[in-house]
Scaffold this active site. Structure first.
Site, mmCIF file in Angstrom:
data_model
loop_
_atom_site.group_PDB
_atom_site.id
_atom_site.type_symbol
_atom_site.label_atom_id
_atom_site.label_comp_id
_atom_site.label_asym_id
_atom_site.label_seq_id
_atom_site.Cartn_x
_atom_site.Cartn_y
_atom_site.Cartn_z
ATOM 1 N N GLU A 147 33.864 18.300 38.467
ATOM 2 C CA GLU A 147 33.350 19.072 37.340
ATOM 3 C C GLU A 147 33.607 20.561 37.529
ATOM 4 O O GLU A 147 33.890 21.287 36.573
ATOM 5 C CB GLU A 147 31.852 18.814 37.160
ATOM 6 C CG GLU A 147 31.523 17.443 36.603
ATOM 7 C CD GLU A 147 32.033 17.280 35.189
ATOM 8 O OE1 GLU A 147 31.286 17.561 34.241
ATOM 9 O OE2 GLU A 147 33.209 16.867 35.015
ATOM 10 N N THR A 200 33.428 23.891 25.775
ATOM 11 C CA THR A 200 32.269 23.936 26.664
ATOM 12 C C THR A 200 31.973 25.359 27.127
ATOM 13 O O THR A 200 30.819 25.794 27.156
ATOM 14 C CB THR A 200 32.514 23.037 27.886
ATOM 15 O OG1 THR A 200 32.696 21.690 27.441
ATOM 16 C CG2 THR A 200 31.326 23.077 28.840
#
Length: 325
Positions: A147, A200
């Protein structure tokens, strides 16, 4: 010493020639639990096919379903980079070679943990190929690093439920402390992914660095109430608790028709409604599959009437996580 102990778990005679793995999409934040709560769903998800190679190293054979958006360079793709990281941790980088096929069944930038599903599938696959020397909890830090590579922030609210299944709570990061929470039997999600772009990084930049104490207290109470509701299978308490006063008011601005969709969900029996991850996917939490389906259908109809295409998914909470196919 620890690395040598781990090395002894590898039986080279039992290493598989190939393996195929599915890992699920996830709904991060679970509306009121920004960066600390998330759950896995049955569909969509991503697949990784992994093949043992005679030549040491990690290579990507192909990527399907990404419209050419993901890198084939094994050092830049999160799946291959994390596989390399794991092999190096096990001191196998000079002994094992693998080739990877990534099949994307879920859209990129959906707010459904696209990168985490791929990373989890890749790490679960290499672990299975090697005969499962590590348990899921030992794989989790590698997933978090994936991530970090994907979005610059090593959070676990997507990768933890994708890897462990069910609903997870991230209690802390130093050290990483993840707790699996109970899943009420009739808890369902009606998910709609509007075809609008909400990166994001942009969504995260909108978040305020400071919040009012009264809002923080409200949010803490909601998170605690939600967790209590999960333990008690108290759907009324779950519904009362799943409200976001910190993140949603800011991020909702980026999602067209958000409050109209929310009204549709609540008018048709949803327990709660909010943003999945950083969006633009939205999620209605319901008691039972039928309500989730009705809500998803009606929201999609509303979006069509307003000129917005979308995908929809209806799912229970996936308690299994990734699986070998």
């Amino acid at each position: 010493m620890e690395q040598n102990k781990t090395q002894k778990k590898i039986d080279f005679d039992k290493i598989l020639d190939q393996v195929r793995v599915f890992a699920p999409a996830t709904v991060a934040n679970m509306i009121c639990g920004f960066d600390i709560l998330g759950f896995a769903v049955d569909s969509p998800g991503d697949e990784v096919c992994m093949y043992r190679s005679a030549e040491p190293g990690v290579r990507i054979r192909s990527i399907q379903g990404d419209d050419g958006r993901l890198p084939l360079d094994p050092d830049k793709n999160t799946v291959s980079a994390c596989v390399k990281m794991l092999l190096e941790k096990l001191d196998l980088q000079d002994d094992i070679g693998v080739e990877i096929e990534l099949i994307k069944h879920m859209p990129i930038g959906s707010g459904l943990g696209s990168s985490s599903a791929s990373t989890v599938a890749g790490l679960f696959a290499i672990n299975a190929l090697l005969g499962n020397p590590l348990d899921r909890e030992e794989l989790l830090p590698f997933c978090v690093e994936g991530e970090r590579l994907a979005c610059g922030h090593g959070h676990a609210d997507n990768v933890a439920p994708a890897l462990l299944g069910g609903i997870t709570l991230i209690r802390g990061y130093e050290p990483l402390d993840v707790i699996k929470l109970p899943v009420p039997q009739d808890l369902y999600a009606g998910i709609v992914f509007p075809q609008v772009d909400v990166p994001t990084r942009d969504a995260r930049q909108l978040i305020k660095a400071k919040v009012l104490l009264k809002d923080a207290v409200t949010q803490w109470g909601n998170i605690a109430g939600l967790i209590a509701g999960l333990f008690q299978s108290d759907y009324d308490l779950i519904s009362r608790s799943m409200h976001d006063v910190l993140i949603e008011p800011t991020r909702a601005i980026l999602i067209p028709q958000f409050y109209e969709m929310k009204q549709i969900a609540m008018d048709n029996g949803a327990l709660s409604f909010g943003i999945s991850g950083s969006g633009p996917s939205v999620v209605a939490i319901t008691k039972g599959q039928e309500i989730a389906q009705v809500v998803a259908d009606k929201i999609q109809e509303h979006l069509v009437a307003n000129g917005i295409d979308s995908f929809k998914y209806v799912s229970s909470v996936n308690v299994e996580g990734p699986r070998v196919l």
